[in-house]
Design a protein around this motif. Structure first.
Motif, short mmCIF file in Angstrom:
data_model
loop_
_atom_site.label_atom_id
_atom_site.label_comp_id
_atom_site.label_asym_id
_atom_site.label_seq_id
_atom_site.Cartn_x
_atom_site.Cartn_y
_atom_site.Cartn_z
N VAL A 1 -8.26 21.72 10.67
CA VAL A 1 -9.20 22.38 11.81
C VAL A 1 -10.65 21.33 11.42
O VAL A 1 -10.85 21.08 10.23
N LYS A 2 -11.54 20.89 12.24
CA LYS A 2 -12.73 20.21 11.89
C LYS A 2 -13.97 20.92 12.42
O LYS A 2 -14.11 21.11 13.70
N ILE A 3 -14.53 21.45 11.45
CA ILE A 3 -15.68 22.14 11.76
C ILE A 3 -17.25 21.66 11.24
O ILE A 3 -18.29 22.11 11.60
N PHE A 4 -17.10 20.51 10.51
CA PHE A 4 -18.37 20.05 9.73
C PHE A 4 -19.46 19.70 10.98
O PHE A 4 -20.62 19.85 10.42
N ASP A 5 -19.36 19.14 12.17
CA ASP A 5 -20.24 18.67 12.82
C ASP A 5 -20.82 19.97 13.73
O ASP A 5 -21.79 19.96 14.44
N THR A 6 -20.37 20.94 13.48
CA THR A 6 -20.93 22.24 14.22
C THR A 6 -22.43 22.61 13.89
O THR A 6 -22.74 22.34 12.66
N PRO A 7 -23.07 23.16 14.80
CA PRO A 7 -24.30 23.54 14.57
C PRO A 7 -24.29 24.67 13.42
O PRO A 7 -25.31 24.72 12.61
N GLU A 8 -23.36 25.38 13.39
CA GLU A 8 -23.34 26.58 12.27
C GLU A 8 -23.40 25.87 10.87
O GLU A 8 -23.99 26.39 10.00
N ARG B 1 -27.74 16.20 0.62
CA ARG B 1 -26.98 14.86 1.07
C ARG B 1 -25.53 14.93 0.20
O ARG B 1 -24.53 14.76 0.70
N LEU B 2 -25.79 15.38 -1.01
CA LEU B 2 -24.51 15.48 -1.77
C LEU B 2 -23.66 16.51 -1.20
O LEU B 2 -22.35 16.56 -1.13
N LEU B 3 -24.26 17.65 -0.94
CA LEU B 3 -23.46 19.02 -0.23
C LEU B 3 -22.72 18.34 1.16
O LEU B 3 -21.61 18.90 1.08
N SER B 4 -23.42 17.78 1.88
CA SER B 4 -23.07 17.43 3.25
C SER B 4 -21.91 16.50 3.06
O SER B 4 -20.81 16.67 3.74
N ASP B 5 -22.05 15.50 2.09
CA ASP B 5 -20.78 14.55 1.70
C ASP B 5 -19.76 15.40 1.27
O ASP B 5 -18.67 14.95 1.78
N LEU B 6 -19.82 16.26 0.57
CA LEU B 6 -18.67 16.75 -0.08
C LEU B 6 -18.06 18.19 0.97
O LEU B 6 -16.84 18.14 1.25
N TYR B 7 -18.92 18.59 1.85
CA TYR B 7 -18.52 19.45 2.87
C TYR B 7 -17.50 18.75 3.89
O TYR B 7 -16.60 19.12 4.28
N ARG B 8 -18.11 17.31 4.23
CA ARG B 8 -17.46 16.35 5.06
C ARG B 8 -16.18 16.17 4.38
O ARG B 8 -15.16 16.25 5.42
N LEU B 9 -16.03 15.91 3.12
CA LEU B 9 -14.76 15.53 2.57
C LEU B 9 -13.79 16.57 2.40
O LEU B 9 -12.74 16.40 2.73
N ASP C 1 -12.40 16.43 6.09
CA ASP C 1 -11.94 15.20 6.47
C ASP C 1 -10.34 15.22 5.86
O ASP C 1 -9.54 14.97 6.53
N TYR C 2 -10.38 15.88 4.39
CA TYR C 2 -9.36 15.75 3.90
C TYR C 2 -8.19 17.22 3.95
O TYR C 2 -7.30 17.30 3.31
N ASP C 3 -8.77 18.08 4.76
CA ASP C 3 -8.30 19.48 4.76
C ASP C 3 -8.07 20.04 3.19
O ASP C 3 -7.09 20.47 2.89
N GLU D 1 -6.86 26.14 -3.02
CA GLU D 1 -6.14 25.61 -4.43
C GLU D 1 -6.61 24.43 -4.91
O GLU D 1 -7.12 24.36 -6.36
N GLU D 2 -6.79 23.46 -4.08
CA GLU D 2 -7.35 22.16 -4.32
C GLU D 2 -8.82 22.45 -5.14
O GLU D 2 -9.28 21.84 -6.11
N PHE D 3 -9.73 23.00 -4.37
CA PHE D 3 -10.95 23.11 -4.54
C PHE D 3 -11.04 23.96 -5.80
O PHE D 3 -11.96 23.26 -6.73
N TRP D 4 -10.59 25.19 -6.13
CA TRP D 4 -10.29 25.61 -7.40
C TRP D 4 -10.00 25.25 -8.53
O TRP D 4 -10.56 25.25 -9.70
N SER D 5 -9.01 24.08 -8.46
CA SER D 5 -8.48 23.58 -9.42
C SER D 5 -9.65 22.33 -9.96
O SER D 5 -9.88 22.23 -10.93
N SER D 6 -10.40 22.00 -8.95
CA SER D 6 -11.40 20.81 -9.46
C SER D 6 -12.85 21.62 -9.97
O SER D 6 -13.28 21.28 -11.08
N VAL D 7 -12.81 22.90 -9.74
CA VAL D 7 -13.83 23.79 -10.34
C VAL D 7 -13.57 23.99 -11.76
O VAL D 7 -14.21 23.77 -12.62
N SER D 8 -12.24 24.07 -12.15
CA SER D 8 -11.84 24.39 -13.48
C SER D 8 -12.03 23.35 -14.21
O SER D 8 -12.31 23.11 -15.27
#
Ligand code: MBD
Ligand code: FE
Length: 319
Positions: free
Chosen positions: A3-10, A36-44, A47-49, A53-60
């Motif tokens: 799904v692609k939601i980054f560019d939505t006004p929400e 800027r940092l968060l926008s780049d990361l949200y977009r990432l 873009d990479y779906d 699991e991947e997100f929380w393993s990065s947090v760790s």
């Protein structure tokens, strides 16, 4: 599923709220950079779906990086230190301040307050019996070739196992760390030992990130320098010893052609005797050229948390 939601006004409105744009307090620059940092990361993520699991393993991994002051080690591995050098080189060029021995990264292992000596210092405590004796010497000159007497030359390097005193608690205090003031001819000389290369500890968070990238965490044998003198631009640099398997394959990207030095093995007993040494040794000669500047802020090293230099850095003692 994608799904692609980054560019939505929400999402765009949400990012502004998260970055505190609707709040009076905080720092304007902090908000801009975080947005800027968060926008780049949200977009990432979009873009990479990126999966939960991947997100929380990065947090760790980020948690592990914070725990052991590991980010100071990963930063050079990700090229940030070298990138800042490239920016400072470009700034110098724009100011007309080029020339002199090139800078290269400081790294995370400097410790403030090393013993100071005039002209000569012995840097090793004599306990590293595996190590080759190193005779490290050179002359500090200005860009016209005139010697700079009274320059402050701070030197630090690893032992024959690649460990640095303070961070490696098995070594004596300030082992392989000295400040030498150049003599009337601008010369400094140190008796020390040939360092080994450094390897990122197996299994640490930095190692995990490098392995993800298919990269190693090795540095060639190297020697760090801070060199300063009134009226001259402060220089942070290192030399890399030639013929190390990693001389041109440094995980921290600090190698520069002009900073690769070939040590010279000297076996002549008369040469050893002249220097008060008992046997063969390796001589390493590193002459330094300092650019001139009247700007006081360029005559000192930039601020950053450093071991034994500031309160902030006290926690580095844990490494
Ligand atoms: C080092 O000795 C070093 O100089 C850098 C930049 C990173 C890790 C270890
Ligand atoms: Fe180092």
């Amino acid at each position: 599923m994608s799904v692609k939601i980054f560019d939505t006004p929400e999402v765009q409105d949400f990012l502004k709220t998260v970055a505190g744009f609707d709040q009076d307090g905080g720092s304007e620059r902090g908000k801009q950079i975080m947005h800027r940092l968060l926008s780049d990361l949200y977009r990432l993520v979009d873009d990479y779906d990126v999966t939960p699991e991947e997100f929380w393993s990065s947090v760790s991994v980020l948690n592990a990086l914070g725990e052991g002051t590991q980010f100071g080690l990963l930063a050079p591995g990700l090229g940030f230190d070298h990138y800042l050098d490239m920016r400072m080189d470009a700034e110098d060029k724009q100011r007309g301040l080029s020339g002199g021995t090139p800078r290269t990264i400081e790294g995370p292992l400097y410790v403030a307050g090393a013993p100071e000596a005039e002209g000569f210092a012995r840097m090793d405590d004599g306990t590293d019996s595996d190590a080759e004796v190193m005779w490290l010497t050179g002359q500090v000159r200005d860009v016209d070739g005139q010697p700079v007497a009274g320059a402050k030359v701070e030197i630090w390097h690893a032992d024959s196992k690649g460990g640095y005193s303070f961070f490696d608690p098995s070594q004596s205090e300030y082992n392989l760390r000295r400040t030498i003031i150049t003599d009337s001819e601008g010369r400094y000389t140190a008796r020390s030992i040939i360092p080994s290369g450094y390897g990122v500890p197996e299994g640490c968070a930095t190692d995990q990130v490098l392995k993800l990238l298919g990269r190693h965490g090795q540095r060639p044998a190297h020697i760090h320098y801070f060199i300063s003198a009134p009226g001259h631009k402060h220089l942070t640099t290192q030399i890399n010893l030639a013929d190390d398997p990693y001389t041109f394959d440094d995980f921290a990207f600090a190698t520069r052609e002009e900073l690769v030095i070939e040590g010279k093995r000297i076996e002549d007993p008369a040469e050893a005797d002249k220097r008060g040494l008992e046997g063969p040794f390796t001589e390493v000669v590193f002459d330094v050229e300092l650019a001139r500047t009247d700007a006081p802020e360029l005559q000192h090293r930039h601020k950053r948390p450093r071991a034994l230099e500031s309160e902030e850095a006290a926690s580095q003692a844990k490494v």
